[in-house]
Design a protein around this motif. Sequence first.
Motif, PDB file in Angstrom:
ATOM      1  N   CYS A  21       1.409  -9.399 -36.082  1.00 42.45           N
ATOM      2  CA  CYS A  21       1.915  -8.149 -36.465  1.00 42.45           C
ATOM      3  C   CYS A  21       0.730  -7.319 -37.053  1.00 42.45           C
ATOM      4  O   CYS A  21       0.625  -5.998 -36.448  1.00 42.45           O
ATOM      5  CB  CYS A  21       2.854  -8.249 -37.478  1.00 42.45           C
ATOM      6  SG  CYS A  21       4.474  -8.658 -36.558  1.00 42.45           S
ATOM      7  N   LEU A  26       1.181  -3.155 -37.280  1.00 36.44           N
ATOM      8  CA  LEU A  26       2.340  -3.089 -37.757  1.00 36.44           C
ATOM      9  C   LEU A  26       2.331  -3.493 -39.477  1.00 36.44           C
ATOM     10  O   LEU A  26       1.431  -4.451 -39.701  1.00 36.44           O
ATOM     11  CB  LEU A  26       3.501  -3.937 -37.409  1.00 36.44           C
ATOM     12  CG  LEU A  26       3.851  -3.925 -35.698  1.00 36.44           C
ATOM     13  CD1 LEU A  26       4.462  -5.000 -35.226  1.00 36.44           C
ATOM     14  CD2 LEU A  26       4.482  -2.416 -35.818  1.00 36.44           C
ATOM     15  N   ASP A  27       2.902  -2.731 -40.385  1.00 39.22           N
ATOM     16  CA  ASP A  27       2.430  -2.806 -41.571  1.00 39.22           C
ATOM     17  C   ASP A  27       3.322  -4.270 -42.131  1.00 39.22           C
ATOM     18  O   ASP A  27       4.051  -4.861 -41.586  1.00 39.22           O
ATOM     19  CB  ASP A  27       3.119  -1.775 -42.550  1.00 39.22           C
ATOM     20  CG  ASP A  27       4.517  -1.539 -42.517  1.00 39.22           C
ATOM     21  OD1 ASP A  27       5.579  -2.527 -42.502  1.00 39.22           O
ATOM     22  OD2 ASP A  27       5.047  -0.538 -42.569  1.00 39.22           O
ATOM     23  N   ASP A  30       7.249  -4.810 -42.032  1.00 40.64           N
ATOM     24  CA  ASP A  30       7.743  -4.728 -40.981  1.00 40.64           C
ATOM     25  C   ASP A  30       7.466  -6.470 -40.343  1.00 40.64           C
ATOM     26  O   ASP A  30       8.402  -7.108 -39.726  1.00 40.64           O
ATOM     27  CB  ASP A  30       6.966  -3.986 -39.624  1.00 40.64           C
ATOM     28  CG  ASP A  30       7.596  -2.236 -39.920  1.00 40.64           C
ATOM     29  OD1 ASP A  30       8.504  -2.556 -40.518  1.00 40.64           O
ATOM     30  OD2 ASP A  30       6.864  -1.444 -39.530  1.00 40.64           O
ATOM     31  N   ALA A  33       9.816  -8.665 -42.116  1.00 41.24           N
ATOM     32  CA  ALA A  33      11.363  -8.281 -41.620  1.00 41.24           C
ATOM     33  C   ALA A  33      11.299  -9.114 -40.189  1.00 41.24           C
ATOM     34  O   ALA A  33      12.345  -9.820 -39.895  1.00 41.24           O
ATOM     35  CB  ALA A  33      11.747  -6.863 -41.056  1.00 41.24           C
ATOM     36  N   TYR A  34      10.331  -8.956 -39.242  1.00 41.56           N
ATOM     37  CA  TYR A  34      10.509  -9.755 -38.087  1.00 41.56           C
ATOM     38  C   TYR A  34      10.085 -11.031 -37.934  1.00 41.56           C
ATOM     39  O   TYR A  34      10.711 -11.805 -37.355  1.00 41.56           O
ATOM     40  CB  TYR A  34       9.310  -8.961 -37.007  1.00 41.56           C
ATOM     41  CG  TYR A  34       9.663  -7.591 -36.623  1.00 41.56           C
ATOM     42  CD1 TYR A  34      10.950  -7.108 -36.013  1.00 41.56           C
ATOM     43  CD2 TYR A  34       8.617  -6.726 -36.631  1.00 41.56           C
ATOM     44  CE1 TYR A  34      11.247  -5.992 -35.827  1.00 41.56           C
ATOM     45  CE2 TYR A  34       8.810  -5.215 -36.175  1.00 41.56           C
ATOM     46  CZ  TYR A  34      10.352  -4.893 -35.814  1.00 41.56           C
ATOM     47  OH  TYR A  34      10.667  -3.831 -35.556  1.00 41.56           O
ATOM     48  N   TRP A 112      22.069  -4.136 -35.513  1.00 40.76           N
ATOM     49  CA  TRP A 112      21.404  -2.789 -34.972  1.00 40.76           C
ATOM     50  C   TRP A 112      22.156  -1.665 -34.047  1.00 40.76           C
ATOM     51  O   TRP A 112      21.460  -0.831 -33.918  1.00 40.76           O
ATOM     52  CB  TRP A 112      19.998  -3.141 -34.143  1.00 40.76           C
ATOM     53  CG  TRP A 112      19.210  -3.856 -35.161  1.00 40.76           C
ATOM     54  CD1 TRP A 112      18.720  -3.707 -36.307  1.00 40.76           C
ATOM     55  CD2 TRP A 112      18.477  -5.305 -34.905  1.00 40.76           C
ATOM     56  NE1 TRP A 112      17.944  -4.494 -36.706  1.00 40.76           N
ATOM     57  CE2 TRP A 112      17.658  -5.630 -35.910  1.00 40.76           C
ATOM     58  CE3 TRP A 112      18.539  -6.156 -33.727  1.00 40.76           C
ATOM     59  CZ2 TRP A 112      16.878  -6.674 -35.935  1.00 40.76           C
ATOM     60  CZ3 TRP A 112      17.578  -7.152 -33.557  1.00 40.76           C
ATOM     61  CH2 TRP A 112      16.972  -7.628 -34.847  1.00 40.76           C
ATOM     62  N   LEU A 143       8.569  -5.334 -30.832  1.00 40.19           N
ATOM     63  CA  LEU A 143       8.423  -5.141 -32.324  1.00 40.19           C
ATOM     64  C   LEU A 143       7.909  -3.570 -32.240  1.00 40.19           C
ATOM     65  O   LEU A 143       6.743  -3.351 -32.159  1.00 40.19           O
ATOM     66  CB  LEU A 143       7.816  -6.017 -32.891  1.00 40.19           C
ATOM     67  CG  LEU A 143       8.127  -7.568 -32.597  1.00 40.19           C
ATOM     68  CD1 LEU A 143       7.202  -8.439 -33.379  1.00 40.19           C
ATOM     69  CD2 LEU A 143       9.594  -7.873 -32.713  1.00 40.19           C
ATOM     70  N   ARG A 144       8.733  -2.838 -33.042  1.00 38.53           N
ATOM     71  CA  ARG A 144       8.277  -1.346 -33.438  1.00 38.53           C
ATOM     72  C   ARG A 144       8.223  -1.252 -34.869  1.00 38.53           C
ATOM     73  O   ARG A 144       8.724  -1.873 -35.488  1.00 38.53           O
ATOM     74  CB  ARG A 144       9.296  -0.473 -32.909  1.00 38.53           C
ATOM     75  CG  ARG A 144       9.731  -0.495 -31.422  1.00 38.53           C
ATOM     76  CD  ARG A 144      10.697   0.457 -30.995  1.00 38.53           C
ATOM     77  NE  ARG A 144      12.110   0.374 -31.554  1.00 38.53           N
ATOM     78  CZ  ARG A 144      13.096   1.185 -31.282  1.00 38.53           C
ATOM     79  NH1 ARG A 144      13.002   1.970 -30.766  1.00 38.53           N
ATOM     80  NH2 ARG A 144      14.154   0.763 -32.122  1.00 38.53           N
ATOM     81  N   PRO A 145       7.324  -0.139 -35.210  1.00 32.05           N
ATOM     82  CA  PRO A 145       7.278   0.067 -36.885  1.00 32.05           C
ATOM     83  C   PRO A 145       8.672   0.370 -37.175  1.00 32.05           C
ATOM     84  O   PRO A 145       9.632   1.255 -36.456  1.00 32.05           O
ATOM     85  CB  PRO A 145       6.403   1.434 -36.760  1.00 32.05           C
ATOM     86  CG  PRO A 145       5.416   1.176 -35.259  1.00 32.05           C
ATOM     87  CD  PRO A 145       6.601   0.664 -34.434  1.00 32.05           C
ATOM     88  N   GLY A 146       9.028   0.064 -38.381  1.00 31.51           N
ATOM     89  CA  GLY A 146      10.321   0.333 -39.002  1.00 31.51           C
ATOM     90  C   GLY A 146      11.211  -0.857 -39.080  1.00 31.51           C
ATOM     91  O   GLY A 146      12.303  -0.695 -39.615  1.00 31.51           O
ATOM     92  N   GLY A 147      10.843  -2.038 -38.477  1.00 33.31           N
ATOM     93  CA  GLY A 147      11.690  -3.170 -38.668  1.00 33.31           C
ATOM     94  C   GLY A 147      12.720  -3.255 -37.622  1.00 33.31           C
ATOM     95  O   GLY A 147      13.636  -4.334 -38.033  1.00 33.31           O
TER      96      GLY A 147
END
Length: 368
Positions: A21, A26-27, A30, A33-34, A112, A143-147
């Motif tokens: 990540c 990705l931060d 995130d 979360a992933y 989701w 995997l996108r930003p925002g979780g």
Amino acid sequence: MSAARAGTLGGHTAGQLRRLCAVAGLDPADAEAYAGVLLTTLGPAAERPLDLPPPSRTFLSDDHTPVEYSLSFTAGANPTLRVLLEPGCGAGSLARGGRAALAAVREMARRWNFSTERLDDLEDLFLPPSPHGPLALWIALELRPGGVPQVKVYLNPAASGPQRAARTVREALDRLGHGRAFETLPPADGYPFLALDLGDWDAPRVKVYLKHLDLSAAEAAGLSRTDPGPPAPQIAAFLRTAAGTGAASRLDRRPGLTCHSFMETDSGLPSGFTLHIPVRDYVRDDAEALDRALTVLAAQGIDAGPLVRALPAVTGRRPEDGVGLIAYLALAHQQGKPPRVTAYVSSEAYAVRPPALAPERVDAQPVH
């Protein structure tokens, strides 16, 4: 589940995912979360110690790790990180594994807020009571930003027997409103997967994967059915670069795959075409595979730095000490978008395949 003990399948793969990540931009929130999603999706297998055998002899990877990563690259952007999972690994049978995986998809849909209607419409085709084949259902997370990831599922057209695979693909396409699509597909030697985008996609796709034995560069160049399609010389050059073959050579070991993605239903033609090359079977070691990947990325004007950083995020071994860390290279063309290169990266939680042409070893090297 947000944490897993060191020395377990979950601890190993969640750590890899967190580091990947970071490579993909990705931060940390995130990434955490992933990692939690990965652990939850693996279920009880996440707590399985790595000094035990794999939870099942999954077809997902050569060493039977039920997790695979991929990095998808386009010029001028951060790579997109994906993770492919077999949620039913260790369930004890293909049927029970399929039910566990289906339950995992439905739990994601509740979490989701997306529909599983398209998958539900195909359940009898791909998840029969006594399934055949090497898989039941895999889940891929983009995997996108925002979780919140984008979700797709991979299904086995041979679930009711390999002799029914083509009929199963045709019936699935019909049910999904793509009644003319099957006839547009090129000749193939098998139908290993059908994939569905579920949830929040700009244009959800159904994707049909075809197997091609002894594929040559010239033959690969003629397999796209998109209109307009990718330049044939570009497809041929990609195969020769990724597989290291000469103009007249063929993929005579593990076969090549093509993927044909369908969105609109009027023309019956696919809107996307991808050629997948099993690079691990056409190189001596991962140093050579990485060189091939760097050449492919350079040809598309793509920064190779993230891929170079991705390998040490997954393993501490040297690339020249094994083969299979980079499992596939793929070149994708989607109408209206720039070409995309994807590198598929193995977890190697259980074993490292020794380099080709190296002195024979009795066992693969453990990495835990």
